[in-house]
Design a protein around this motif. Structure first.
Motif, short mmCIF file in Angstrom:
data_model
loop_
_atom_site.label_atom_id
_atom_site.label_comp_id
_atom_site.label_asym_id
_atom_site.label_seq_id
_atom_site.Cartn_x
_atom_site.Cartn_y
_atom_site.Cartn_z
N PHE A 43 0.44 -8.70 -1.71
CA PHE A 43 1.51 -8.28 -2.61
C PHE A 43 1.82 -6.80 -2.42
O PHE A 43 2.98 -6.40 -2.31
CB PHE A 43 1.12 -8.54 -4.07
N PHE A 44 0.74 -5.96 -2.35
CA PHE A 44 0.99 -4.52 -2.21
C PHE A 44 1.62 -4.20 -0.86
O PHE A 44 2.48 -3.33 -0.76
CB PHE A 44 -0.29 -3.73 -2.41
N PHE A 62 3.62 -6.15 0.78
CA PHE A 62 5.03 -6.55 0.64
C PHE A 62 5.82 -5.47 -0.09
O PHE A 62 6.91 -5.07 0.36
CB PHE A 62 5.08 -7.88 -0.12
N ALA A 63 5.26 -4.99 -1.21
CA ALA A 63 5.95 -3.94 -1.98
C ALA A 63 6.16 -2.70 -1.12
O ALA A 63 7.21 -2.06 -1.17
CB ALA A 63 5.16 -3.59 -3.23
N VAL A 70 9.06 -3.34 1.36
CA VAL A 70 10.35 -3.28 0.65
C VAL A 70 10.70 -1.83 0.33
O VAL A 70 11.83 -1.39 0.51
CB VAL A 70 10.29 -4.13 -0.63
N GLY A 71 9.69 -1.07 -0.12
CA GLY A 71 9.93 0.33 -0.42
C GLY A 71 10.36 1.12 0.80
O GLY A 71 11.26 1.93 0.74
N MET A 75 7.47 7.69 3.39
CA MET A 75 6.04 7.86 3.66
C MET A 75 5.20 7.52 2.43
O MET A 75 4.11 6.96 2.55
CB MET A 75 5.76 9.28 4.10
N GLN A 76 5.71 7.88 1.25
CA GLN A 76 4.97 7.54 0.03
C GLN A 76 4.79 6.04 -0.07
O GLN A 76 3.73 5.54 -0.44
CB GLN A 76 5.75 8.00 -1.20
N SER A 77 5.84 5.31 0.27
CA SER A 77 5.75 3.86 0.17
C SER A 77 4.84 3.29 1.24
O SER A 77 4.16 2.29 1.01
CB SER A 77 7.14 3.26 0.28
N THR A 83 2.16 4.66 2.27
CA THR A 83 0.78 4.83 1.80
C THR A 83 0.34 3.62 0.99
O THR A 83 -0.84 3.28 0.96
CB THR A 83 0.67 6.08 0.90
N ASN A 84 1.31 3.00 0.31
CA ASN A 84 1.02 1.80 -0.46
C ASN A 84 0.43 0.70 0.40
O ASN A 84 -0.54 0.04 0.01
CB ASN A 84 2.36 1.33 -1.03
N THR A 117 -3.27 1.71 1.70
CA THR A 117 -4.44 1.77 0.83
C THR A 117 -4.78 0.40 0.27
O THR A 117 -5.69 -0.25 0.77
CB THR A 117 -4.22 2.79 -0.31
N CYS A 118 -4.04 -0.04 -0.74
CA CYS A 118 -4.41 -1.32 -1.35
C CYS A 118 -4.12 -2.48 -0.40
O CYS A 118 -4.82 -3.49 -0.43
CB CYS A 118 -3.65 -1.52 -2.65
N LEU A 168 -7.24 -2.24 2.07
CA LEU A 168 -8.58 -2.28 1.48
C LEU A 168 -8.90 -3.63 0.86
O LEU A 168 -10.04 -4.10 0.94
CB LEU A 168 -8.73 -1.17 0.44
#
Lengths: 185, 112
Positions: free
Chosen positions: B14-15, B17-18, B21-22, B33-35, B37-38, B41-42, B45
């Motif tokens: 899910f993360f 995918f988000a 999309v971001g 770049m912020q997106s 990182t999503n 990380t999660c 991990l």
């Protein structure tokens, strides 16, 4: 460049040896009592060699600082519980922003004061901030004021709530800096 | 226990995918770049922790679990450094977002 001291070499070699044990799979075999002694001895020699060459780059401050049990325990607690919780919260926040139809972002670069003096502490904090979605550390500077030296991070933040330095710092660093201060001054 | 492993992997998908999309929707380089990182990380991990649990409990293979843990540690150490250098390099090279940023202390302090 200063020369490598003996404790720095030993400290680096211990870290290298732990990685050797993990990667060659000998750590699992040690528990079962069937580790091959040739691999263990070769690993020890190689990590001593690496320690001789890389010790002066790896250790800049007191060599066995992190091997102190209380600090090691705090560090592990930070890595296993505190930081993943912050990570999960920030991940959920950014995922919500990316998926919501209006795309509620408000990006900007803020300046944040940092109270940690040790360079290991600063790099741990900067890496924690970069790894958290929604914030990226872009520059680290040091300014000399009347009261002494104060370090600053420039952080790209996806949702700027406030441009004021102290408040932005509290919002971005959260509990991370408080925990890192217990390890590094 | 099997449900915990499945839940971890589903959460990380899910993360990821988000994050994708971001990356497609965000307006400028830094927000993309912020997106990203999503995802890193999660998104990574969860899969790694699920893999550790699966190989330790169901396959009974401690060696594989330890190697996965080492992979995760290296990933966590190297990833923020690359992200920091990419963002800094892009900024120094003159990349600026189209819509103006709310506040840009870096420009105020370093460029006259």
């Amino acid at each position: 460049m200063k020369k490598a001291t003996f404790p720095a070499v030993i400290s680096t070699a211990i870290v290298c040896y732990l990685f050797w044990l993990c990667i060659t799979g000998q750590l699992a075999m040690l528990f079962e009592g069937e580790a091959a002694w040739q691999v263990l001895v070769a690993g020890a020699l190689v990590s001593l060699g690496v320690g001789l060459f890389a010790g002066k780059y790896f250790i800049h401050e007191r060599s066995f600082y992190l091997w102190h049990p209380a600090r090691l325990f705090t560090g592990l607690l930070y890595c296993i519980i505190i930081f993943p919780w912050e990570l999960l919260k920030a991940n959920w926040d950014v995922a919500k922003r990316a998926l919501s139809p209006k795309l509620p972002i408000n990006p900007g670069i803020v300046k944040v004061p940092v109270d940690l003096q040790s360079e290991y502490g600063q790099s741990a904090l900067a890496n924690s901030i970069t790894l958290t979605p929604g914030t990226i550390t872009m520059e680290v500077t040091e300014e000399t004021t009347d009261e002494g030296e104060q370090d600053y991070f420039y952080i790209h933040w996806i949702d700027v709530a406030t441009a004021e330095e102290k408040e932005a710092g509290d919002a971005i660093k959260g509990t991370m800096e408080k925990w890192l201060r217990r390890i590094w001054k | 226990m099997r449900y915990v492993i499945d839940a971890l992997i589903v959460i990380s998908i899910f993360f990821a995918f988000a994050g994708v999309v971001g990356m497609l929707r965000m307006p400028d380089t830094f927000c993309r770049m912020q997106s990203a990182t999503n995802i890193s990380t999660c998104g990574i991990l969860g899969v790694i922790i699920g893999g550790i649990l699966y190989s330790a409990i169901y396959l009974g293979n401690a060696e594989m679990a330890i190697k996965l843990a080492v992979m995760g540690v290296f990933y966590i150490i190297t990833n923020p450094i690359a992200g920091h250098i990419l963002a800094k390099g892009a900024y120094k090279h003159g990349v600026r977002p189209e819509n103006k940023m709310v506040v840009d202390r870096l420009e105020e302090d370093f460029e006259q």
